[in-house]
Enzyme design. Structure first.
Site, PDB file in Angstrom:
ATOM      1  N   GLY A  55      -7.632 -31.096  23.039  1.00 15.68           N
ATOM      2  CA  GLY A  55      -8.342 -31.762  24.127  1.00 15.68           C
ATOM      3  C   GLY A  55      -9.586 -32.447  23.442  1.00 15.68           C
ATOM      4  O   GLY A  55     -10.211 -31.932  22.906  1.00 15.68           O
ATOM      5  N   GLY A  57     -13.440 -33.627  24.435  1.00 11.27           N
ATOM      6  CA  GLY A  57     -14.753 -33.090  24.969  1.00 11.27           C
ATOM      7  C   GLY A  57     -15.345 -31.987  24.141  1.00 11.27           C
ATOM      8  O   GLY A  57     -16.468 -31.534  24.472  1.00 11.27           O
ATOM      9  N   HIS A  58     -14.964 -31.749  22.796  1.00  7.78           N
ATOM     10  CA  HIS A  58     -15.560 -30.747  21.926  1.00  7.78           C
ATOM     11  C   HIS A  58     -16.036 -31.519  20.691  1.00  7.78           C
ATOM     12  O   HIS A  58     -16.473 -30.771  19.664  1.00  7.78           O
ATOM     13  CB  HIS A  58     -14.549 -30.058  21.528  1.00  7.78           C
ATOM     14  CG  HIS A  58     -13.848 -29.084  22.350  1.00  7.78           C
ATOM     15  ND1 HIS A  58     -14.557 -28.305  23.427  1.00  7.78           N
ATOM     16  CD2 HIS A  58     -12.471 -29.181  22.913  1.00  7.78           C
ATOM     17  CE1 HIS A  58     -13.681 -27.682  24.147  1.00  7.78           C
ATOM     18  NE2 HIS A  58     -12.544 -28.255  24.095  1.00  7.78           N
ATOM     19  N   ASP A 111      -2.478 -25.731  24.392  1.00  7.47           N
ATOM     20  CA  ASP A 111      -2.202 -26.300  22.969  1.00  7.47           C
ATOM     21  C   ASP A 111      -1.250 -25.431  22.599  1.00  7.47           C
ATOM     22  O   ASP A 111      -0.185 -25.929  21.819  1.00  7.47           O
ATOM     23  CB  ASP A 111      -3.358 -25.700  22.052  1.00  7.47           C
ATOM     24  CG  ASP A 111      -4.657 -26.667  22.582  1.00  7.47           C
ATOM     25  OD1 ASP A 111      -4.754 -27.184  23.555  1.00  7.47           O
ATOM     26  OD2 ASP A 111      -5.580 -26.760  21.628  1.00  7.47           O
ATOM     27  N   HIS A 220     -14.004 -22.765  26.773  1.00 13.06           N
ATOM     28  CA  HIS A 220     -14.153 -23.623  27.977  1.00 13.06           C
ATOM     29  C   HIS A 220     -14.733 -22.708  29.144  1.00 13.06           C
ATOM     30  O   HIS A 220     -14.616 -22.803  30.604  1.00 13.06           O
ATOM     31  CB  HIS A 220     -12.607 -23.725  28.535  1.00 13.06           C
ATOM     32  CG  HIS A 220     -12.043 -24.470  27.384  1.00 13.06           C
ATOM     33  ND1 HIS A 220     -11.066 -23.686  26.242  1.00 13.06           N
ATOM     34  CD2 HIS A 220     -12.009 -25.776  27.165  1.00 13.06           C
ATOM     35  CE1 HIS A 220     -10.760 -24.785  25.548  1.00 13.06           C
ATOM     36  NE2 HIS A 220     -11.102 -26.181  26.008  1.00 13.06           N
TER      37      HIS A 220
END
Length: 332
Positions: A55, A57-58, A111, A220
């Site tokens: 995803g 956002g990292h 994932d 997260h």
């Protein structure tokens, strides 16, 4: 508290960040449909290639490590969300240059769901793919139950070492074995002093008191069971280092790789102060830091804290780690 970020429409965050990454690095990457970030030199690759997914956002992970000498294609999902398997199959087909593909998957529920489905479909299609799962977060499961461990920053050196082995002409089986050996000898633990907000909706991911920190918090905001009063840099470094040393069963005379990976809000000043303590603490135990990285590698928006990564390394792995690469956020 109102979220303050320089964003536009929430639904455009991923497409706009990937467009920005491509425009900033036109000689290294290109972005194709289904949010595939592709190494521009892939078309000339006569070797095993490396594909990964995750995803957004990292940042800079994971798409920031696409390029020659690291990841060939990264399949990006929505914020903190895995992409679908069809995009991954497209990536595997595009990546295969006749020598097979190493597929690196971080151990998170979404994932893994996508990764497992992708491997089943790849088998049906006759694609030559080997999967390596990174699962090195020591906080949520013992080493004896490593399949339940989350994947943290350890994916990044796995990419680098696997890609360097591939560049040397190793077969897919050999590249996968080298990557797996390194992955089996790494460990990470995280600490957070403040949680993040989801950039698309402003949701607070985790909440900590002003005088609290949590050792073992997941990528997260998942709880790690290590909530305690805030400690100094040196105290925190020793707490975390002791956990990693024990998990890896490190002994005097061994060589290690150490990362202090900022989670998004802690300053480089703080990270360097922590690294200084870890380095000296290991040295006191006759454990030698042979490779290191201090900075923001894999972040969680504005989470305050860091991940401490440690891996046992040998001369071959150090050679691969130091091999040339050119990506947006890692150049050797």
């Amino acid at each position: 508290m109102t979220m303050k970020k320089f964003l536009n429409q929430p639904e455009n965050i991923v497409s706009e960040l990937l467009e920005g990454l491509e425009l900033a690095n036109p000689d290294i990457i290109e972005v194709t449909g289904n949010n595939l970030v592709v190494n521009k030199k892939l078309k000339d690759a006569d070797r095993v290639t490396v594909v990964t997914l995750g995803g957004a956002g990292h940042e800079p992970a994971i798409e920031g490590f696409v390029g020659e000498g690291m990841v060939d294609i990264c399949v990006i999902g929505d914020i903190f969300a895995a992409p679908g398997y069809k995009a991954c199959i497209e990536a595997l087909k595009m990546a295969d240059k006749g020598h097979g593909v190493l597929f690196v998957v971080l151990n998170h529920a979404g994932d893994m769901l996508t990764g497992n489905k992708t491997m089943k479909e790849a088998a049906k299609l006759g694609l030559n793919v080997k999967k390596v799962v990174t699962q090195e977060d020591i906080a949520n499961a013992p080493r004896s139950n490593a399949d339940d461990r989350r994947g943290l920053v350890g994916c990044v050196p796995v990419y680098k070492i696997a890609a360097a082995a591939a560049a040397e002409g190793k077969s897919l089986d050999e590249v996968a074995a080298i990557a797996q050996k390194f992955a089996d000898n790494m460990a990470t633990i995280a600490v957070a002093a403040k949680g993040a907000t989801h950039p698309a909706n402003g949701e607070v991911i985790s909440t900590l008191g002003d005088d609290e920190m949590e050792v073992g918090m997941g990528q997260h905001g998942e709880g790690g069971g290590g909530r305690q009063p805030m400690k100094s840099a040196d105290e925190t470094a020793v707490i975390m280092a002791d956990e990693l040393i024990a998990d890896l069963d490190l002994k005097a005379g061994e060589d290690v790789m150490v990362f202090i990976n900022g989670s998004g809000s802690s300053t480089l000043m703080e990270l360097l102060i922590v690294f200084r303590k870890v380095y000296k603490y290991l040295e006191e135990k006759d454990i030698y830091v042979k490779a290191s990285w201090v900075g923001e590698i894999l972040t969680v928006q504005e989470t305050a804290g860091f991940q401490m990564f440690m891996a046992r390394v040998d001369e071959e792995e150090l050679k691969y780690w130091n091999a040339p690469c050119k990506t947006p956020y890692k150049v050797v």
